[in-house]
Design an enzyme around this catalytic site. Structure first.
Site, PDB file in Angstrom:
ATOM      1  N   TYR A   1       0.827  -1.218   0.000  1.00 36.72           N
ATOM      2  CA  TYR A   1       0.000   0.000   0.000  1.00 36.72           C
ATOM      3  C   TYR A   1       0.852   1.254   0.000  1.00 36.72           C
ATOM      4  O   TYR A   1       1.956   1.251   0.533  1.00 36.72           O
ATOM      5  CB  TYR A   1      -0.920   0.014   1.224  1.00 36.72           C
ATOM      6  CG  TYR A   1      -2.007  -1.034   1.212  1.00 36.72           C
ATOM      7  CD1 TYR A   1      -2.317  -1.773   0.077  1.00 36.72           C
ATOM      8  CD2 TYR A   1      -2.740  -1.301   2.372  1.00 36.72           C
ATOM      9  CE1 TYR A   1      -3.312  -2.740   0.091  1.00 36.72           C
ATOM     10  CE2 TYR A   1      -3.732  -2.263   2.390  1.00 36.72           C
ATOM     11  CZ  TYR A   1      -4.010  -2.983   1.250  1.00 36.72           C
ATOM     12  OH  TYR A   1      -5.000  -3.931   1.275  1.00 36.72           O
TER      13      TYR A   1
ATOM     14  N   LEU B   1     -18.352  -2.009   0.715  1.00 36.19           N
ATOM     15  CA  LEU B   1     -19.153  -1.036  -0.022  1.00 36.19           C
ATOM     16  C   LEU B   1     -18.992  -1.188  -1.533  1.00 36.19           C
ATOM     17  O   LEU B   1     -19.386  -0.311  -2.304  1.00 36.19           O
ATOM     18  CB  LEU B   1     -18.793   0.395   0.410  1.00 36.19           C
ATOM     19  CG  LEU B   1     -19.094   0.717   1.873  1.00 36.19           C
ATOM     20  CD1 LEU B   1     -18.643   2.124   2.223  1.00 36.19           C
ATOM     21  CD2 LEU B   1     -20.576   0.541   2.178  1.00 36.19           C
TER      22      LEU B   1
ATOM     23  N   PHE C   1     -16.478  -1.039  -3.732  1.00 34.74           N
ATOM     24  CA  PHE C   1     -15.742   0.009  -4.440  1.00 34.74           C
ATOM     25  C   PHE C   1     -16.557   1.294  -4.536  1.00 34.74           C
ATOM     26  O   PHE C   1     -16.421   2.079  -5.467  1.00 34.74           O
ATOM     27  CB  PHE C   1     -15.341  -0.475  -5.834  1.00 34.74           C
ATOM     28  CG  PHE C   1     -13.948  -0.052  -6.247  1.00 34.74           C
ATOM     29  CD1 PHE C   1     -12.839  -0.525  -5.578  1.00 34.74           C
ATOM     30  CD2 PHE C   1     -13.752   0.818  -7.299  1.00 34.74           C
ATOM     31  CE1 PHE C   1     -11.559  -0.134  -5.955  1.00 34.74           C
ATOM     32  CE2 PHE C   1     -12.477   1.213  -7.691  1.00 34.74           C
ATOM     33  CZ  PHE C   1     -11.376   0.723  -7.013  1.00 34.74           C
TER      34      PHE C   1
ATOM     35  N   GLY D   1     -24.407   4.806  -2.738  1.00 32.85           N
ATOM     36  CA  GLY D   1     -25.480   5.589  -3.329  1.00 32.85           C
ATOM     37  C   GLY D   1     -24.993   6.717  -4.224  1.00 32.85           C
ATOM     38  O   GLY D   1     -25.804   7.391  -4.861  1.00 32.85           O
ATOM     39  N   LYS D   2     -23.678   6.882  -4.314  1.00 33.47           N
ATOM     40  CA  LYS D   2     -23.163   8.014  -5.097  1.00 33.47           C
ATOM     41  C   LYS D   2     -23.278   7.801  -6.606  1.00 33.47           C
ATOM     42  O   LYS D   2     -23.146   8.743  -7.382  1.00 33.47           O
ATOM     43  CB  LYS D   2     -21.704   8.288  -4.727  1.00 33.47           C
ATOM     44  CG  LYS D   2     -20.726   7.237  -5.182  1.00 33.47           C
ATOM     45  CD  LYS D   2     -19.269   7.637  -4.958  1.00 33.47           C
ATOM     46  CE  LYS D   2     -18.924   7.730  -3.501  1.00 33.47           C
ATOM     47  NZ  LYS D   2     -17.475   7.958  -3.290  1.00 33.47           N
TER      48      LYS D   2
END
Length: 345
Positions: free
Chosen positions: A53, A235, A237, A242-243
């Site tokens: 990461y 979620l 990705f 809801g976006k």
């Protein structure tokens, strides 16, 4: 916040854990520390990272996330936190990690552990995980297993022997796996029992409203082998926030990482996301809360790993801990699932 026992270890991990793969790319050092401080203030004790990461991986970035966490960790009460990190497996694109010769063998594991300990500024790692198998398996959306792609691999017994030495030396406490197959889970557990090596206590695997495959492929064997699920990507990705109900917003993950998670390749993906968002609104809750509550309340999930780029998103995600789903909404969730079964890669 509630806490669950991780597999057959003595680790009690918070039901919501903090994922950190954006630290060093989408998040600055200051933003990372703000998120860490807030998460811990809300009872989160499980923090997950990796030597690879931030994500997406580039030649310039490996280890930055661990370094950010280490600069924060030295100011914390270490024994109150469970720090998990991972070693990268074989990957043709990660040529900059140990010169592209990475294997889960003695030399590579030892070098990886020492590097993570140094960057994290700690004497031990609570949970050390194999990020993906040393052997060939379909990964990250690849559709089918292809025997023609099999390659030479480090035997699982040899891998376990290396980790056993590190556990005995006190550098890691427990071993986990990630992105494994049912066969791999069974082999790791059975070989450890046969050879009296420390067994795996956890598996990281994607699980969400739009990816319920773990329930049918891995849940049973993890239950009987006492392997706890650390669910990532709850979620989807961002699909389940809801976006994306009407469009793909600029600078959202689907906009930034088009080549990684392309909705055009999965025609039911956005439609499923819209259906779950509408369901949440019908019950007067936020789509994020519906998605996280569903994962958190599954019997096989030990901890749900959440990762955000903004503090406000983290606050919203953590507030889902108080949301409970009744039988009526669970039946409607199952109805949507039957309509759009597992549309995510």
């Amino acid at each position: 916040m509630k806490y669950n026992k991780l597999g057959d270890s003595d680790l009690l991990v918070s039901q919501l854990g903090l994922g950190t793969m954006t630290y060093g790319k989408q998040n600055t050092l200051e933003e990372a520390h703000q998120q860490l401080d807030y998460a811990v203030s809300q009872g989160v004790n499980f923090i997950d990272t990796s030597e690879t990461y931030p994500f997406p991986n580039t030649m310039e970035t490996p280890g930055i996330t661990e370094d950010y966490i280490g600069q924060w960790l030295i100011h914390q009460q270490r024994d109150q936190l469970i720090i998990a990190t991972k070693i990268a497996g074989v990957h043709p694109q990660l040529t900059w990690i140990r010169n592209g010769q990475n294997r889960i063998d003695h030399a590579n594991v030892t070098e990886a552990v020492e590097g993570s300990l140094k960057r994290l500024q700690t004497d031990y790692i609570d949970l050390y995980q194999i990020h993906w198998p040393d052997r060939y398996v379909p990964l990250f959306g690849e559709p089918d297993y292809d025997p023609q792609r099999e390659r030479d691999t480090v035997p699982i017994a040899e891998q376990l022997e290396v980790f056993a030495r590190l556990i005995q030396a006190g550098k890691i406490r427990y071993l986990g796996i990630s992105n494994e197959t049912p066969w791999g889970v069974c082999e790791f557990c059975h070989i450890a029992q046969q050879l009296n090596f420390p067994k795996i206590v956890s598996i990281q695997h994607g699980f969400s409203l739009i990816n319920r495959k773990f329930h049918t492929t891995l849940a049973e064997m993890c239950r009987f082998n006492h392997v706890g699920l650390l669910a990532y990507n709850p979620l989807g990705f961002g699909i389940l926030t809801g976006k994306y109900v009407s469009e793909i917003p600029k600078n959202s993950r689907l906009d930034l990482f088009k080549g990684i998670y392309c909705p055009d390749d999965y025609p039911n993906l956005l439609e499923a996301g819209r259906s779950y968002a509408n369901l949440a609104h019908n019950y007067g809750m936020k789509p994020v809360h519906l998605a996280l509550a569903y994962v958190r309340t599954r019997w096989f999930v030990t901890s749900t790993i959440i990762g955000t780029t903004k503090l406000e998103q983290l606050q919203e995600n953590l507030s889902s801990i108080d949301v409970e789903l009744d039988e009526a909404i669970l039946k409607e969730i199952d109805a949507i699932h039957r309509r759009y079964p597992n549309p995510t890669p």
